[in-house]
Design a protein around this motif. Sequence first.
Motif, short mmCIF file in Angstrom:
data_model
loop_
_atom_site.label_atom_id
_atom_site.label_comp_id
_atom_site.label_asym_id
_atom_site.label_seq_id
_atom_site.Cartn_x
_atom_site.Cartn_y
_atom_site.Cartn_z
N PHE A 182 0.83 -1.21 0.00
CA PHE A 182 0.00 0.00 0.00
C PHE A 182 0.87 1.26 0.00
O PHE A 182 0.54 2.26 -0.64
N LYS A 183 1.99 1.21 0.70
CA LYS A 183 2.87 2.37 0.77
C LYS A 183 3.53 2.64 -0.58
O LYS A 183 3.62 3.79 -1.03
N GLN A 184 4.00 1.58 -1.24
CA GLN A 184 4.77 1.77 -2.47
C GLN A 184 3.89 1.98 -3.70
O GLN A 184 4.31 2.65 -4.65
N CYS A 185 2.69 1.40 -3.70
CA CYS A 185 1.84 1.47 -4.91
C CYS A 185 0.47 2.06 -4.62
O CYS A 185 -0.43 1.97 -5.46
N GLY A 186 0.28 2.66 -3.46
CA GLY A 186 -1.02 3.19 -3.09
C GLY A 186 -1.37 4.52 -3.72
O GLY A 186 -2.50 4.99 -3.58
N LYS A 187 -0.44 5.13 -4.41
CA LYS A 187 -0.69 6.38 -5.12
C LYS A 187 -0.37 6.17 -6.59
O LYS A 187 0.76 5.84 -6.95
N ASP A 188 -1.40 6.34 -7.44
CA ASP A 188 -1.24 6.16 -8.89
C ASP A 188 -0.67 4.78 -9.21
O ASP A 188 0.21 4.64 -10.08
#
Length: 489
Positions: free
Chosen positions: A128-134
């Motif tokens: 979630f931290k690495q791919c949670g934005k765009d």
Amino acid sequence: MRLLSLALVLAATASAAMVKTDSTCVVTPLSNTPARSIGTVAPADRDVDPEAEPDLWADLGPFADPPPGALGALGYYPRPEPSRGSRPLPPPVEIGVQGNRNHHVPKDGALEARQTNTDDTPQMLDAFKQCGKDGTIIFKEGTYNIRQVMNTTDLRNCSIEIHGTFVWSADNIQYWLSKSFSVTYAGRSTAWLFGGRDVSMRGFGKALFNGNGQVWIDQNRNNANQNGRPISLTVWRGTNIFIDGITWRQAQFWHTFVAHSQNVTMTNLDMNTTSNSQWKAVNTDGTDTWNSKDVVIANWTVKCSDDCISVKGNSTNIYVNNVTCYSSGGMCVGSMGSNTGQPDYVDNVVFENVRLFDSSNAAWVKTYPGTGHVKNITFRNIHFDNVNQPIYVTSCIYSYPNCDSSRLGITDVRWENITGTSRYNVAVGIHCSSQAPCDKLQFSGIDIKPLKGGTSKILCSNIRNQASSGLQCTGPCPGSHPQQLSGNV
């Protein structure tokens, strides 16, 4: 060199089951990842006497064990036990809720990862931290063991695919009772805060959420509400949220909760929490909305022991369609108005195309004697079998002596095409406050028959213009008239 080699090995371990490619994170459950050799350390570099070199682990900086209650860079992964020549290796150490692997150094010099009390939470949160934005997050098939709370409320333009099973641990009840996140409402808390903007979570009919609910049911022992008992999933401060195709089994408490959110759509969900012991599955609502607007709930099947769908205070523009509920509390507005100093408002709600079986109520409104209003509510095409008291309205839920003191108005409520069988002889029970009588209630197509035959009773009190409402009352409804009956009246 010795410290660098060990640091590299530990770093490799930390990212073993989550792989990021561009903006996509693919997660494999640790239970599907076999124990494996992840590098070798020469004997001269691993035969370390920590008593002789007390500053060894301090030199590692972020790779050292964090203090209790804190998480360092590798806080989820304890350091390996050093080997001392031919001395037997110590047994794996139980890590608890913040660990998922035990490390030791075998005699052949390979550093091996072995799983005890497997916890997938760290790698899930990392995704979630690495791919949670765009980005896109894909949880592959398999079982993901969740032993810690999750807060993923900062997602942006994120697509989540779940092809496996999420299982929340139940051998650490005290952890959940003390660490679950507060959701403010009535002392409730949750295991997972989920939110952000422009986020989709799809289960494709494969995703399964298992809360180990039987353990929670047994330890709760029929109590109504237990502080810290976690809601499975809470949509919290979310905007443009889409959830689809997920199955829940044995939730810890409520299955879902939508709070402080806007434009939330939840479709094709299947929920079932029941008890196989002497204790009842108390308060396992399908979902509740609170301080939210523009919520769509469609194509659900729910078996639970409380409200199937509940619309609570300060909810606006809620649409519920094509829902089937078993052993539930049916379609409900409330409860609300419990805080007399804080008005509660519910506006513009539609429940339609609903089927109910063996439930306590079908289409009803419950408020405390507080302030605010319930306005523009439609119950349409509600069909049921063996419902205790199908249509019920009260201004004093759980506080019957104060029923006529409520100033929370109930107005513009419609019941259209409400049909089925009642368990006893009361089809409708409505008691509105004498200080704020219900206004503009409308009834059409009401056909409710007692399951065992006889004539239905329709009990009403304090309804303005009752004669033109379409409801032919057969007698008054006292303020003490209960939500659930134990026999004919």
